[in-house]
Design an enzyme around this catalytic site. Structure first.
Site, PDB file in Angstrom:
ATOM      1  CD  GLU A 317       2.698  -7.565   1.600  1.00 32.00           C
ATOM      2  OE1 GLU A 317       2.905  -6.641   2.389  1.00 32.00           O
ATOM      3  OE2 GLU A 317       1.573  -7.852   1.171  1.00 32.00           O
TER       4      GLU A 317
HETATM    5  C1  ACM Z   1       1.681  -5.032  -2.186  1.00 30.91           C
HETATM    6  O1  ACM Z   1       1.270  -3.927  -1.826  1.00 30.91           O
HETATM    7  N1  ACM Z   1       1.742  -6.037  -1.333  1.00 30.91           N
HETATM    8  C2  ACM Z   1       2.141  -5.248  -3.545  1.00 30.91           C
END
Ligand code: ACM
Length: 675
Positions: A317
């Site tokens: 992310e």
């Molecule tokens: C995640 O759930 N951002 C690995």
């Protein structure tokens, strides 16, 4: 054969099979096992001896086993701490191992366990295999009016996957050492072997760094693990045959690092520890040498602290916003022919990989680290979907699955249970399948605190553990739920609070008055699922997690039972089933008036008042529908329409919880229209 003879034979076959299949409570189910009518009867003379060349952890594990057995049976066993010196030559139970185990990926965890009326023999290549066998041994304890016994068995067992993990996020909310330890005990009980310890996040930096002390001093609000505590936990885990893989999330999810060292960031600071949930912008600068000098020193320190061969670098992310807005970073991309942010992150990952390799470590990361520029020596953790699992295995990367095991998302146990890293219809060839190491359940901690975290991990994680350990053919959902109940209750002896804390939380919510009515409601509601909880109300790290939604659990058992009862009635109608439904519906129907009294003195419950009213209204509708079914009267269209509308409204979440019995009542109403 005459018809009656066939019937007679069938009867005896069924009888014999029925005897053989007396329910057991093994979870995970062993690779091969036969249970028989033998019983090893336990008495005060029961003792364990350990033979062969083993790591001392086995003596400690054998001793713990003995204490747990004593705790369950009330028997006064003579042995105190079992050691090589004090282990008797002959004992009721003999554990024999060939060599000391190592707490590493691919260690041999197989064992053989034989129980007959005279003795118990547990054999394993390594003491870690013996540890797994000891947990199976404890699951064979049964009782009758004459006392306790170990059920006769011949078991040959080994895991399907070598990487069977649980991620605990200690960042969004800090999880003190005792939380980690009791969950390590729970993991050992169901044969999980990797604690993935998520230690850094936007919302907190949770490990002491002597090299860069501002990380924990400024990034943690004072809630971090000292290095002594880390060593203690690693030792505790190793004693249970569990590896500890630390995760230091980079280059994104990094606000807490940047709070301490803004010079690492891709945009000018200052930064403060993040209090909200979500994907944040602060990201390390991958173009400056300082970043790598800093991380080199940090990873050197952490490589010494964590003995496992694997270090998880996160990598998830990174939204790239700070990179896009930074002229120097854009220029760096141009001069180095780096086409996009994903490639830039791979440049960063390759630099980190060199550092890790120098310190003897292998890299693990979330599926975002998968990129053609990365060598196949890295391990991918697939979370966004199965696509990266398939792609990784095809390209020759070792990979494990977490997509489908996000236990923070409050999905039912059977959903996780049936999610197989290698399902029957896998598109992967047998050679490609070899790259799949296993999987991990993930306990993200936005909505859990130490007093509730166990109730999100357990018992569902026991079913996931079975998925990782047992043959893929073991997937009978009803049987899983039957065994899960028993396993759940057994986990309590390890200090897990998933059952016990419910009453404590109910007492707080009712201001220490009668909890009965609130419990009846709580037992048929569940927290909203997937990512809706945070969308329905603005939460921060400081928001209370002690409300009704926090007592409610995934897979509410009473609601599941009722839905099962309604389904059972439709597949095989019987008056007894209707009677049972009515009994339950009567209780729910009367519940709201009772709960109103409690709500009157506990304003914290106000948010579920209309939900409680809806439970009673649904129950009333269910009772009316059953009355029509019983009378053989067909409900008229208007009645059906009106009731279905009411039921539809009852599905609306309140206090971030939802009623889990509405669909079953809908079925009753529709049935009443078909009489
Ligand atoms: C995640 O759930 N951002 C690995």
């Amino acid at each position: 054969m005459k018809y009656t003879t066939i019937l007679l034979v069938l009867f005896f076959v069924q009888f014999a099979v029925g005897e053989m299949q007396k329910p057991h409570f093994l979870m995970p189910v062993p690779q091969q096992f036969e249970l028989d009518e033998n019983q090893y009867r336990l008495s005060d003379t029961f003792a364990i001896t350990v033979k062969g060349d083993c790591h001392p952890r086995l003596f400690r594990a054998a001793t713990r086993t003995l204490r747990r057995l004593a705790g369950r049976t009330g028997l006064f066993f003579p042995q105190d701490f079992i050691t090589a010196e004090t282990a008797p030559d002959q004992a009721a139970m003999t554990i024999r191992v060939n060599r000391p185990g190592q707490v590493v990926l691919y260690e041999n965890e197989s064992y053989r366990l034989v129980v007959n009326a005279e003795q118990i023999v547990l054999e394993a290549e390594t003491d870690i295999g013996a540890l797994r066998g000891l947990e199976t041994f404890l699951q064979l304890l049964e009782a009758d009016k004459n006392g306790y016994y170990i059920r006769g068995a011949e078991i040959k067992d080994s895991p399907r996957f070598p990487w069977r993990g649980l991620l605990i996020d200690a960042c969004r909310h800090f999880m003190p050492v005792d939380v980690i330890k009791r969950n390590l005990d729970g993991m050992a009980a169901v044969k999980l072997n990797v604690l993935h310890w998520h230690l850094t996040e936007d919302q907190g930096f949770r490990v002491e760094s002597k090299t860069w002390p501002k990380l924990h001093e400024l990034g943690s609000d004072g809630f971090y693990y000292t290095q002594a505590q880390i060593k203690d936990v690693v030792q505790y885990a190793a004693d249970r045959g569990i590896r500890v893989v630390p995760e230091f999330d980079m280059p994104g999810h990094a606000t807490s690092w940047l709070t301490a060292y803004p010079e690492l960031a891709s945009a000018p600071g200052p930064y403060t520890v993040e209090r909200k949930w979500g994907i944040m912008d602060p990201t390390m600068d991958p173009t400056r040498e300082f970043t790598y000098e800093f991380l080199d020193a940090f990873l050197k320190e952490m490589s010494g602290l964590f003995p496992d061969e694997y270090i998880h670098i996160g990598g998830d992310e990174n939204n790239g916003k700070q990179w896009d807005a930074n002229e120097d970073i854009q220029q760096f991309k141009k001069s180095n022919n780096i086409s996009d942010n994903h490639a830039l992150q791979s440049y960063f990952n390759n630099r980190i990989l060199k550092i890790l390799t120098r310190y003897g470590k292998k890299m693990v990361g979330w599926d975002e680290i998968l990129h053609p520029d990365m060598p196949t020596t890295i391990v991918i953790q697939s979370w966004r979907g199965r696509k990266s699992l398939i792609e990784s295995a095809r390209k020759g990367y070792q990979v494990m699955l977490s997509n489908g095991y996000y236990i923070d998302l409050i999905q039912p146990t059977d959903f996780h249970y049936l999610n197989d890293p290698i399902p029957e219809d896998t598109p992967l060839s047998p050679d490609e399948q070899k790259f799949i190491l296993g999987g991990e359940a993930t306990m993200w901690a936005e909505f859990v605190i130490p007093e509730t975290v166990d109730s999100r991990i357990w018992p569902r994680t026991a079913a996931i553990a079975e998925r990782f350990w047992s043959p893929g053919s073991v997937k009978d959902v009803d049987d899983m739920y039957r065994r899960l109940d028993e396993v759940s209750f057994r986990l309590e002896e390890l200090g897990l609070l998933h059952i016990k804390n419910k009453q404590m939380m109910l007492r707080r919510l009712t201001n220490n008055t009668d909890v009965t009515a609130l419990e009846i409601l709580v037992d048929v509601i569940e927290p909203v699922k997937i990512y809706t909880r945070g969308a329905q109300r603005a939460y921060t790290q400081q928001s209370p997690l002690t409300r009704v939604v926090d007592v409610a659990v995934a897979d509410a058992e009473k609601a599941r039972e009722f839905r099962g009862l309604v389904d059972a009635y439709f597949s095989e109608p019987a008056q007894s089933k209707l009677d049972k439904m009515k009994e339950t519906l009567d209780v729910w129907n009367a519940n709201h008036d009772k709960l109103l009294t409690t709500i009157g003195i506990s304003p914290v419950l106000k948010e579920i008042e209309s939900l409680s009213a809806d439970l009673s209204a649904c129950a009333q509708i269910g009772l009316e529908a059953i009355a029509l079914v019983e009378n053989g009267t067909r409900a008229d269209e208007d009645w059906i329409k009106e009731k279905l509308e009411t039921l539809e409204k009852a599905k609306a979440p309140r206090g971030q919880t939802e009623l889990m019995i509405v669909s079953a009542v809908e079925k009753l109403v529709k049935r009443a229209g078909k009489m």
